[in-house]
Enzyme design. Structure first.
Site, mmCIF file in Angstrom:
data_model
loop_
_atom_site.group_PDB
_atom_site.id
_atom_site.type_symbol
_atom_site.label_atom_id
_atom_site.label_comp_id
_atom_site.label_asym_id
_atom_site.label_seq_id
_atom_site.Cartn_x
_atom_site.Cartn_y
_atom_site.Cartn_z
ATOM 1 N N ASP A 79 0.828 -1.212 0.000
ATOM 2 C CA ASP A 79 0.000 0.000 0.000
ATOM 3 C C ASP A 79 0.858 1.256 0.000
ATOM 4 O O ASP A 79 2.065 1.223 0.282
ATOM 5 C CB ASP A 79 -0.935 0.012 1.199
ATOM 6 C CG ASP A 79 -0.188 -0.045 2.535
ATOM 7 O OD1 ASP A 79 0.813 -0.773 2.626
ATOM 8 O OD2 ASP A 79 -0.616 0.639 3.477
ATOM 9 N N GLU A 146 0.055 -1.289 5.652
ATOM 10 C CA GLU A 146 1.133 -0.823 6.528
ATOM 11 C C GLU A 146 0.945 0.634 6.903
ATOM 12 O O GLU A 146 1.197 1.035 8.043
ATOM 13 C CB GLU A 146 2.491 -1.032 5.834
ATOM 14 C CG GLU A 146 3.697 -0.792 6.731
ATOM 15 C CD GLU A 146 4.223 0.635 6.682
ATOM 16 O OE1 GLU A 146 5.157 0.951 7.437
ATOM 17 O OE2 GLU A 146 3.684 1.448 5.892
#
Length: 488
Positions: A79, A146
Site C-alpha cells: 500500500d 502498513e
C-alpha cells in the site's frame, strides 16, 4: 501510462514500479495489485500463496547447488499513502499515479509518488524475475495496510515464513542501513460536545491555514516543520478574547502524515470581526518568522462562510476543546540518549475533526521504548478526560530491538565498503518499520533494512533520487549473491 519509466535503469525495477504506479493501491485497496502480481508469478513459474489476512508470499527455490544457503526473505508493503494537494482532483482508488523526471529525481503530479514502499516491492520482484542471479532459497513477503494500521504485519501468519534472514526494503536513505526502529500506537479521542443556537449578533467565518510542506510523522518529526493542526489551534487559542465559538473543524487526513492544511468554521460577534482580522495578521507574521528557513509557505485566511450555520459549540465547550488541543503533546517529546541524534519519543496530531458537536482526534505516538509509547498515550487519556472525551489506544506495534553484532549486518557492511568504498551509516529510525512486529512473530530472524533515497514521503512532495535506485538494487543483488555462498 508512465512509459518513460521503461527508459530508466535498472530496467527490471522500473518496469515493476511502472505497474505499481498504474495500479491504484491506497491502504485497504491492494486487492487488484495482489491479483496482478499473482498473474505475473504464474507466468514466471513462481509459487505464491496468501495468509488468512491476505498478505502475499512469492517463493523461489534455490539455484542448483545453493540449496544449503540460508533462506532470504525480501519484505515490503504493497500500500501507499494517499495524499494530494487540495486543488488536485485525484481518486487514489481509481486513478494512476502520474510521474515525471526532474533534475535527477522522479516525482508525481501533485500527489504522493508511492516510492514508499513501491520501489522496495519493485526491487524484490526484479530479484525474483532474474534468472541469471545465483541465489539461495528466496521468499518475498508483501504485506497490506502498513500505512494505516500495520494490519498486514500484525496479522501475518505465524509459522508461515521459512527463511532465516530478512531484508526489509522500506528505508529511505542511501548510504545507511537500519537495525532498529520505533514502535507506536494510535490514540483516538472522541466526544459529543454541547451545541447551542447561533446568536443574531454572530457571523460565521472560515479560518484556513494552508501552504505547509507536510511530511512523514516519524522521519520528519524533528525537522521543525509546521503542523497545521497545532498551528491553527494556536490561532484559535489566541483569539479567545474575541468570544470565538467553533462550528466545524477539519485538519489533516492521515495520522502518520504531518498535516499540511487545517480549516475551522467559527462564529464571531460582528463587533469583534475587525479585531479578529488584525490579530490574525499578526499571528500569521509571527508564525511565518518562526518557520523561516524550514516551512515558509504558511498562509492564514479569514473569509465569510459560504454555508449558513444554525448551531455552534457552546462558549464553554469551545474554550475547553481548544485548550485541550493546545495542551496536547505534539512533536518531539524526548531525544534518545543511547542513540545520539535520534528521536526517542514523539507524537503527531494527525487528524482532527469537529462536525455537529462530534469531535474526533487521531494521533500517532511513537517511541523507541514501548513503555514510553504507552505513557504518552496515557497522557492523552488523562488530558481529554478533563473535557469528558473518550480515549482509546489501538493498532499498537512494538519497536525493533537492534542486533548490532549480527552476521547479516557485517556482510552487508563489507559489501557496501567493497562496492561504494565507504562504510554505511548504521542507524535506528524513528518510524514504524514492520521489522519489530515480524521479529516478535519470528524471533530467530536476523534483519536489516535499506533502500534508495526518498524525500517528502507521505506528502505530495514525495520524490526519489533515480541514481540511488540503481545503487540500492546493485547492493541488494550483490547481497543476495553473497548470502547464497552460505554461512561463514
Amino acid at each position: 501510462m508512465n512509459e518513460h519509466l521503461d527508459s530508466l535503469a535498472p530496467t527490471a525495477v522500473w518496469r515493476h514500479f511502472r505497474t505499481l504506479c498504474n495500479t491504484p493501491r491506497p491502504s485497504g485497496h491492494e486487492a487488484a495489485l495482489v491479483e496482478i502480481l499473482e498473474a505475473w508469478a504464474d507466468e514466471r513459474g513462481i509459487a505464491h500463496d496468501r495468509d488468512a489476512y491476505g498478505n502475499l508470499r512469492l517463493s523461489k527455490p534455490a539455484s542448483p547447488g545453493r540449496e544449503g544457503a540460508p533462506g532470504v526473505i525480501l519484505q515490503g508493503h504493497l500500500d501507499m499513502v494517499a495524499q494530494a494537494n487540495a486543488d488536485k482532483p485525484h481518486d487514489f482508488t481509481r486513478d494512476p499515479i502520474v510521474t515525471r523526471v526532474e533534475d535527477g529525481w522522479l516525482k508525481a503530479d501533485q500527489t504522493t509518488l508511492g516510492a514508499d514502499n513501491g520501489l522496495g516491492v519493485a526491487a524484490a520482484l526484479a530479484i525474483l524475475g532474474d534468472d541469471e542471479l545465483v541465489h539461495g532459497p528466496l521468499e518475498a513477503i508483501f504485506t497490506l495496510e502498513e500505512e494505516t494500521s500495520m494490519g498486514g504485519a500484525l496479522n501475518l501468519a505465524e509459522g508461515w515464513l521459512e527463511g532465516s534472514l530478512l531484508l526489509n526494503l522500506d528505508s529511505e536513505d542511501r548510504g545507511q542501513v537500519y537495525i532498529g526502529c520505533a514502535g507506536g500506537a494510535d490514540v483516538v479521542v472522541e466526544a459529543q460536545l454541547p451545541v447551542e443556537s447561533v446568536g443574531e449578533d454572530e457571523e460565521a467565518l472560515t479560518l484556513s491555514l494552508k501552504g505547509l510542506r507536510g511530511g512523514h510523522s516519524g522521519i520528519d518529526i524533528d525537522k521543525g516543520l509546521g503542523n497545521a493542526n497545532r498551528l491553527l489551534v494556536r490561532v484559535l487559542r489566541a483569539l479567545d478574547s474575541c468570544e470565538v465559538r467553533l462550528v466545524d473543524y477539519r485538519g489533516g487526513t492521515l495520522r502518520n502524515a504531518i498535516p499540511r492544511e487545517a480549516e475551522a468554521v467559527v462564529m464571531v460577534p460582528r463587533d469583534e470581526i475587525d479585531a479578529l482580522r488584525s490579530r490574525i495578521e499578526r499571528l500569521e507574521a509571527d508564525m511565518r518568522r518562526e518557520l523561516s528557513g524550514v516551512d515558509e509557505g504558511l498562509r492564514l485566511t479569514l473569509e465569510p462562510c459560504a454555508t449558513p450555520r444554525e448551531e455552534a459549540l457552546t462558549r464553554h465547550a469551545s474554550r475547553l476543546l481548544v485548550a485541550a488541543l493546545h495542551a496536547a503533546p505534539c512533536g518531539v517529546e524526548r531525544m534518545s540518549v543511547e542513540v545520539p541524534g535520534v528521536v526517542e519519543t514523539s507524537n503527531n496530531l494527525g487528524v482532527v475533526s469537529l462536525e455537529n458537536g462530534r469531535f474526533h482526534l487521531c494521533a500517532l505516538v511513537r517511541s523507541l521504548r514501548d513503555s514510553a509509547t504507552m505513557d504518552l498515550a496515557e497522557r492523552f487519556t488523562a488530558l481529554f478526560e478533563l473535557i469528558g472525551a473518550r480515549t482509546r489506544v489501538e493498532n499498537g506495534y512494538p519497536g525493533w530491538t537492534p542486533q548490532p553484532d549480527s552476521d547479516l549486518l557485517k556482510r552487508f557492511c563489507e559489501l557496501h565498503r567493497q562496492r561504494l568504498a565507504v562504510d554505511p551509516e548504521i542507524k535506528v529510525i524513528h518510524a514504524g518499520l514492520e521489522c519489530g512486529i515480524l521479529g516478535g512473530k519470528y524471533p530467530e530472524l536476523q534483519m536489516i533494512s535499506f533502500g534508495p533515497l526518498i524525500r517528502g514521503a507521505h506528502s505530495p512532495d514525495e520524490r526519489v533520487e533515480i541514481a540511488s535506485v540503481e545503487e540500492f538494487y546493485g547492493l541488494l543483488k550483490a547481497l543476495i549473491g553473497d548470502l547464497a555462498e552460505g554461512t561463514r
